[in-house]
Design an enzyme around this catalytic site. Sequence first.
Site, PDB file in Angstrom:
ATOM      1  N   ALA A  22       0.978  -4.146 -12.583  1.00 31.67           N
ATOM      2  CA  ALA A  22       0.988  -5.593 -13.218  1.00 31.67           C
ATOM      3  C   ALA A  22       2.087  -6.358 -12.762  1.00 31.67           C
ATOM      4  CB  ALA A  22       0.880  -5.465 -14.430  1.00 31.67           C
ATOM      5  N   GLY A  25       0.038 -10.173  -8.347  1.00 32.71           N
ATOM      6  CA  GLY A  25      -1.204 -10.259  -8.036  1.00 32.71           C
ATOM      7  C   GLY A  25      -2.344 -10.009  -8.961  1.00 32.71           C
ATOM      8  N   GLY A  27      -3.127  -7.579 -10.718  1.00 27.29           N
ATOM      9  CA  GLY A  27      -2.655  -6.862 -12.162  1.00 27.29           C
ATOM     10  C   GLY A  27      -2.098  -7.883 -13.173  1.00 27.29           C
ATOM     11  N   SER A 151     -13.184  -1.558  -4.467  1.00 28.99           N
ATOM     12  CA  SER A 151     -13.388  -2.718  -3.600  1.00 28.99           C
ATOM     13  C   SER A 151     -14.512  -2.479  -2.860  1.00 28.99           C
ATOM     14  CB  SER A 151     -12.176  -2.307  -2.566  1.00 28.99           C
ATOM     15  OG  SER A 151     -12.165  -2.944  -1.396  1.00 28.99           O
ATOM     16  N   TYR A 187      -8.930   4.418   3.517  1.00 28.16           N
ATOM     17  CA  TYR A 187      -8.777   3.093   2.362  1.00 28.16           C
ATOM     18  C   TYR A 187     -10.150   3.343   1.713  1.00 28.16           C
ATOM     19  CZ  TYR A 187      -8.701  -1.012  -0.263  1.00 28.16           C
ATOM     20  OH  TYR A 187      -8.720  -1.883  -1.340  1.00 28.16           O
TER      21      TYR A 187
END
Length: 321
Positions: A22, A25, A27, A151, A187
Amino acid sequence: MPGWNATNVPDQSGRVAVVTGANSGIGYVTARVLARRGASVVLACRSAARGRAAVVRLRAEVPGAEAEFLPLDLADLSSVREFATACGRRHPALDLLVNNAGVMALPYGRTADGFETQFGVNHLGHFALTGLLLPRLRAAAPGARIVNVSSGFHVLGRIPFGADGPAETGGFGGPGSEHAYRRWVAYGRSKTANLLFTHELARRFTAAGSRITAAAAHPGYAASNLHAGAAAVEGHTLTSRAAALGNSVLAQPTESGALPTLYAATAPGVRQDAFIGPRFGWRGAPAPSWRAGWTLDDTAGERLWAASEQLTGVSYASLPR
């Protein structure tokens, strides 16, 4: 959903939220909006300096905000356990856990516990954290939620299961796995794992009659340091510059990229195993998102779950199969 934005986030007064990653970005925006709507927010960050700076910034932008920093390094399971203990002491009940932190397309590396870095941070660290915080989520009023940030790149990699579980090159970082390593595939597998984890968690909550909701979200193409950082960490200056240019020209603002997460975390009527993303795939207001069929495979979800419990040493004993 059309036109849904941060002003539509319901009042969060009296609720406690943990947001990983956090300090910047998506977060940070997620934590700021939740604090603005009245939540007490825990910023769980690896860097103490950046985490504390983020709290100072948030309190300046949201006067009167209840926000605190607690250290969390998802690449080190001992840190995950220490965070869960510290958070539990401060907050006996937890209403919202946003598993947002992540790394993208890194060169081959290993976590403190020997796992391939992307899989270790993006999935195993969050799997352990969620299990350790589950008693605090159970102690909250009905309506607690867990949101795993995945994602669209999950399509790049499904988890290859061998006869005895996930193949060593599937992201768990077994001996020799570095020789078959492809950073974008790794990823993608870690993001597939986020969705499989959500699917299995939702299935178990439903079977147990739990009122906790497990959902997932993705930001689409949002301005983020992840894209440029993935290239910069390998010294690809031109690629890094191209990513930065893409962020400035094509990507939606970070504030917009956080909306799917905020929707999954707060909007009424979010269902178990929902996957929320931008309406047009890479940008737009929050909407149900397409996902690869393999992220809805019950057998794969169970096998990933069993392997994750074994690897992390965190058992969800109160949430049986």
